[in-house]
Write a protein that holds these residues in place. Sequence first.
Motif, short mmCIF file in Angstrom:
data_model
loop_
_atom_site.label_atom_id
_atom_site.label_comp_id
_atom_site.label_asym_id
_atom_site.label_seq_id
_atom_site.Cartn_x
_atom_site.Cartn_y
_atom_site.Cartn_z
N GLY A 29 41.35 39.41 41.04
CA GLY A 29 40.63 38.58 41.99
C GLY A 29 41.37 38.46 43.31
O GLY A 29 40.76 38.52 44.39
N TYR A 30 42.69 38.29 43.24
CA TYR A 30 43.50 38.20 44.47
C TYR A 30 43.44 39.51 45.25
O TYR A 30 43.27 39.51 46.48
N THR A 31 43.53 40.63 44.53
CA THR A 31 43.50 41.94 45.20
C THR A 31 42.15 42.19 45.86
O THR A 31 42.08 42.66 47.01
N LEU A 32 41.06 41.86 45.14
CA LEU A 32 39.73 42.07 45.70
C LEU A 32 39.46 41.14 46.89
O LEU A 32 38.81 41.53 47.87
N GLN A 33 39.98 39.92 46.81
CA GLN A 33 39.81 38.99 47.92
C GLN A 33 40.52 39.50 49.17
O GLN A 33 39.98 39.41 50.28
N LYS A 34 41.72 40.03 48.99
CA LYS A 34 42.43 40.61 50.12
C LYS A 34 41.70 41.83 50.68
O LYS A 34 41.78 42.14 51.87
N GLY A 35 40.99 42.55 49.80
CA GLY A 35 40.26 43.74 50.23
C GLY A 35 38.88 43.44 50.78
O GLY A 35 38.15 44.38 51.14
N GLY A 36 38.50 42.16 50.81
CA GLY A 36 37.21 41.79 51.38
C GLY A 36 36.04 42.05 50.46
O GLY A 36 34.96 42.45 50.92
N PRO A 225 48.47 33.23 43.98
CA PRO A 225 47.82 33.74 42.77
C PRO A 225 48.14 35.19 42.45
O PRO A 225 48.16 35.58 41.29
N GLY A 226 48.39 36.00 43.48
CA GLY A 226 48.71 37.41 43.22
C GLY A 226 50.01 37.56 42.46
O GLY A 226 50.08 38.29 41.46
N PHE A 227 51.03 36.86 42.90
CA PHE A 227 52.34 36.94 42.24
C PHE A 227 52.27 36.31 40.85
O PHE A 227 52.84 36.83 39.89
N VAL A 228 51.58 35.17 40.74
CA VAL A 228 51.43 34.52 39.44
C VAL A 228 50.69 35.43 38.47
O VAL A 228 51.07 35.55 37.29
N GLY A 229 49.64 36.09 38.94
CA GLY A 229 48.90 37.01 38.09
C GLY A 229 49.76 38.17 37.62
O GLY A 229 49.70 38.56 36.44
N ALA A 230 50.57 38.73 38.53
CA ALA A 230 51.44 39.85 38.16
C ALA A 230 52.49 39.41 37.14
O ALA A 230 52.77 40.12 36.17
N CYS A 231 53.07 38.22 37.36
CA CYS A 231 54.08 37.72 36.42
C CYS A 231 53.47 37.42 35.06
O CYS A 231 54.04 37.77 34.02
N GLY A 232 52.30 36.78 35.06
CA GLY A 232 51.64 36.47 33.79
C GLY A 232 51.24 37.72 33.03
O GLY A 232 51.39 37.79 31.80
N LEU A 233 50.75 38.73 33.74
CA LEU A 233 50.35 39.98 33.09
C LEU A 233 51.57 40.69 32.51
O LEU A 233 51.54 41.18 31.37
N THR A 234 52.67 40.72 33.27
CA THR A 234 53.90 41.38 32.79
C THR A 234 54.45 40.70 31.55
O THR A 234 54.78 41.35 30.55
N SER A 235 54.56 39.37 31.59
CA SER A 235 55.10 38.64 30.44
C SER A 235 54.18 38.77 29.22
O SER A 235 54.66 38.81 28.08
N SER A 236 52.87 38.86 29.46
CA SER A 236 51.93 39.01 28.34
C SER A 236 52.10 40.37 27.67
O SER A 236 52.08 40.47 26.44
#
Length: 252
Positions: A29-36, A225-236
Motif C-alpha cells: 500500500g505504501y509503495t502504490l501510494q508513492k507511485g500514485g 508505514p513503508g519501513f514498518v511493513g518491511a520490518c514486519g514482513l522480514t520478521s514474519s
Amino acid sequence: METWVRFSAQSQAKERVFRAAQYACTLLGYTLQKGGAAAQLLTTIKQLEAHLSLSRKLMRLGNSAESLEAAKRAVHLSDCVLRLCITVSHLNRAMYFACDNLLWAGKTGLLPRLDQDKWSQRSFRYYLFALILNLTRDMYEIYGLMERERRNTSAKAHLSGAVENGQSPSAPSSCTSVCTARLQQQLRLLTAVLRSNPPLLLDTLKNLCDVFIPLDKLGLYQTGPGFVGACGLTSSVLSILTVLYPWLKLKP
C-alpha cells in the motif's frame, strides 16, 4: 490449560503466514501510494490488511495461557539473567495478548464501548517491553559466546607459540590504530559467533525488526508505514523459518 496450549500452538504457523501477508499489504500500500495508484485500489489493500489483522487477533485468542506456561518453565532456568529476561518477557507477552483479545472483542462488536485506542497503546507498550527484554537476552548470549570465543582463541594462540612470554607486543603508532584493531577483533568475534549460531542470529534479527513496529505505533520513533511493513514482513518470514526448521528456534 495444557490442552488449550497444544491447541493454540497448532495455529501459530497460520498466524505467522497471515502476519506476513498483513505487513506485505502495508508495504504494498505504501509503495502504490508513492507511485500514485488509484484511490480505490489503495482502499481495497487497506481493507485486506484490516481483515488480516482481525483474523490474526482471532488466531491469538488464548495465547496468554501459552505465554504464562512458558514463563513458569523459564522460572527454573539456572542462569539468573536468562531467567529474568525470559520470564518477564513471557509475562509481558501474556499481557500483550490479553489486550489483543480485548481489542478483538471491541472490533467485532462484543465490547462496543471499549476504548480501542487506549487498549491498543497498552498492548504495544507490553509488546515493546517484551522485545526489549528479548534483545537484552540476545545481547547477553552474544556477549557470553564472544568471551568464550576470545578465551579459546587466546588459548590456541598461546599453545601455537604465537604469544611469547617475556616479550611485549609492539605498540601501535596511534590511538586510532588501537581502536581500529580492537574494533576489527570484536567484529571478527561477532561474525564467528553469529555464523556458528544461526538460531541466535535469526532471533536477534527478528527482534531488531519487530522493535520498530511498537516504537512507530507509540510515536516514540516514527519510521512510516513503508519501513514498518518491511520490518514486519522480514520478521514474519524469519518466524516462518523457525516453524519450518525447528532447530533454528532459539532455546530455551
